[in-house]
Design a protein around this motif. Sequence first.
Motif, PDB file in Angstrom:
ATOM      1  N   ALA A 145      31.382  48.323  26.335  1.00 46.41           N
ATOM      2  CA  ALA A 145      31.172  46.876  26.456  1.00 46.41           C
ATOM      3  C   ALA A 145      29.696  46.550  26.672  1.00 46.41           C
ATOM      4  O   ALA A 145      29.195  45.544  26.160  1.00 46.41           O
ATOM      5  CB  ALA A 145      32.011  46.330  27.612  1.00 46.41           C
ATOM      6  N   GLU A 146      28.981  47.404  27.414  1.00 49.92           N
ATOM      7  CA  GLU A 146      27.545  47.200  27.622  1.00 49.92           C
ATOM      8  C   GLU A 146      26.745  47.464  26.355  1.00 49.92           C
ATOM      9  O   GLU A 146      25.704  46.848  26.130  1.00 49.92           O
ATOM     10  CB  GLU A 146      27.041  48.136  28.725  1.00 49.92           C
ATOM     11  N   HIS A 147      27.236  48.398  25.533  1.00 53.57           N
ATOM     12  CA  HIS A 147      26.494  48.817  24.340  1.00 53.57           C
ATOM     13  C   HIS A 147      27.423  48.836  23.118  1.00 53.57           C
ATOM     14  O   HIS A 147      27.689  49.898  22.550  1.00 53.57           O
ATOM     15  CB  HIS A 147      25.886  50.203  24.549  1.00 53.57           C
ATOM     16  N   PRO A 148      27.914  47.665  22.683  1.00 51.77           N
ATOM     17  CA  PRO A 148      28.792  47.633  21.503  1.00 51.77           C
ATOM     18  C   PRO A 148      28.100  48.125  20.242  1.00 51.77           C
ATOM     19  O   PRO A 148      28.763  48.491  19.264  1.00 51.77           O
ATOM     20  CB  PRO A 148      29.189  46.155  21.398  1.00 51.77           C
ATOM     21  N   GLU A 149      26.753  48.153  20.271  1.00 53.95           N
ATOM     22  CA  GLU A 149      26.014  48.648  19.108  1.00 53.95           C
ATOM     23  C   GLU A 149      26.277  50.124  18.842  1.00 53.95           C
ATOM     24  O   GLU A 149      25.975  50.638  17.759  1.00 53.95           O
ATOM     25  CB  GLU A 149      24.513  48.408  19.286  1.00 53.95           C
ATOM     26  N   LEU A 150      26.861  50.828  19.817  1.00 54.98           N
ATOM     27  CA  LEU A 150      27.223  52.230  19.601  1.00 54.98           C
ATOM     28  C   LEU A 150      28.208  52.377  18.455  1.00 54.98           C
ATOM     29  O   LEU A 150      28.177  53.377  17.722  1.00 54.98           O
ATOM     30  CB  LEU A 150      27.831  52.823  20.879  1.00 54.98           C
ATOM     31  N   ILE A 151      29.077  51.391  18.284  1.00 52.27           N
ATOM     32  CA  ILE A 151      30.084  51.471  17.206  1.00 52.27           C
ATOM     33  C   ILE A 151      29.399  51.433  15.849  1.00 52.27           C
ATOM     34  O   ILE A 151      29.653  52.277  14.973  1.00 52.27           O
ATOM     35  CB  ILE A 151      31.111  50.331  17.346  1.00 52.27           C
ATOM     36  N   GLY A 152      28.502  50.457  15.660  1.00 52.07           N
ATOM     37  CA  GLY A 152      27.788  50.377  14.394  1.00 52.07           C
ATOM     38  C   GLY A 152      26.921  51.596  14.151  1.00 52.07           C
ATOM     39  O   GLY A 152      26.823  52.081  13.010  1.00 52.07           O
ATOM     40  N   PHE A 153      26.296  52.108  15.214  1.00 55.98           N
ATOM     41  CA  PHE A 153      25.464  53.300  15.071  1.00 55.98           C
ATOM     42  C   PHE A 153      26.285  54.483  14.596  1.00 55.98           C
ATOM     43  O   PHE A 153      25.860  55.243  13.715  1.00 55.98           O
ATOM     44  CB  PHE A 153      24.808  53.618  16.416  1.00 55.98           C
ATOM     45  N   ALA A 154      27.481  54.656  15.161  1.00 55.49           N
ATOM     46  CA  ALA A 154      28.347  55.758  14.736  1.00 55.49           C
ATOM     47  C   ALA A 154      28.702  55.630  13.265  1.00 55.49           C
ATOM     48  O   ALA A 154      28.657  56.613  12.508  1.00 55.49           O
ATOM     49  CB  ALA A 154      29.610  55.792  15.587  1.00 55.49           C
ATOM     50  N   ARG A 155      29.057  54.428  12.849  1.00 57.91           N
ATOM     51  CA  ARG A 155      29.444  54.223  11.447  1.00 57.91           C
ATOM     52  C   ARG A 155      28.266  54.470  10.508  1.00 57.91           C
ATOM     53  O   ARG A 155      28.408  55.105   9.451  1.00 57.91           O
ATOM     54  CB  ARG A 155      29.994  52.807  11.247  1.00 57.91           C
ATOM     55  N   GLU A 156      27.100  53.979  10.892  1.00 57.83           N
ATOM     56  CA  GLU A 156      25.915  54.121  10.031  1.00 57.83           C
ATOM     57  C   GLU A 156      25.468  55.569   9.892  1.00 57.83           C
ATOM     58  O   GLU A 156      24.886  55.944   8.867  1.00 57.83           O
ATOM     59  CB  GLU A 156      24.770  53.276  10.599  1.00 57.83           C
TER      60      GLU A 156
END
Length: 298
Positions: A145-156
């Motif tokens: 929740a603090e770092h939702p950008e982790l999801i996009g980073f994993a996909r990229e």
Amino acid sequence: MTARAHKPGVLCAGRVYADLLFYDMPRLPSLGTEVFADGLQICPGGGAFITAAYLSALGRQAELATGLSFGPLSGVMIEQISAAGVGTEMCKLTTDTGPQLTVAMTGGDDRAFLTKRAGPSALLPDAGQVGGMGHLHVGELHTLAEHPELIGFARETGMSISSDCGWEDTLPADAAALIAQLDLFLPSATEMQRLQAAGLSATPAPLTVVKQGGDGAMAVARGEGQVQVPAEPRDVVDATGAGDAFNAGFLDAWLGGASLRDCLHAGNACGGAAIAAVGGIGGAKLIAPLPEPQQARY
């Protein structure tokens, strides 16, 4: 080439704590009373590190991507993280936030924690740093929740992604949306009941694995039904980190293409090893010899 080199590595994000672990206690303390423990360990803790340490013991490369904030305990904590075979090249040692520390108390098969958070819960590495990493594991939903950008980073970067739940008095407002974007979600039975009471479905992620302690674990894949595997009976020495150890066993098998039943067996085996020894990673030595320590760099 070693067996480790043939396995895609796992990047673990989440808070890492200096654990003051009190054990061999007659009971957990209550307000207005004092309890004396026969045992004390000072060691690294937190779901991201414990899962990484068990993955390393299983022969899979594991790296942390987080801020390390231990205050005066930094030296001994960094030494122990390195000795567990966990990489820290994607970490940053922070000294301006105070120590991130947990007092863990364990008595019988129960335990309690008192924690101070400090510093960042995760760091987003450069894409070029994650070569050889095939999966991103997040130690707790609060970090996601603090770092939702982790999801996009994993996909990229071509990584699959999982997360434990972890205990929070207040669930993130966007918990359902975050979990739905994972490949794998690994709550405990108590956490799953709480999520469902808050309105989440019994299958919040494409693959949901519910850890049930001494009863084993259950995997539910959307459209494929569920698989239940009981745990082997074990005497509980210390339950600290058992769920995070389970995560490592399950992930190692899952990333290797094993069936869900075999993945659950592997998770149960690691969880069983964890409760048979004191400390978050005490049971890792019961699985396989730990690798030679690697140099910690920041």
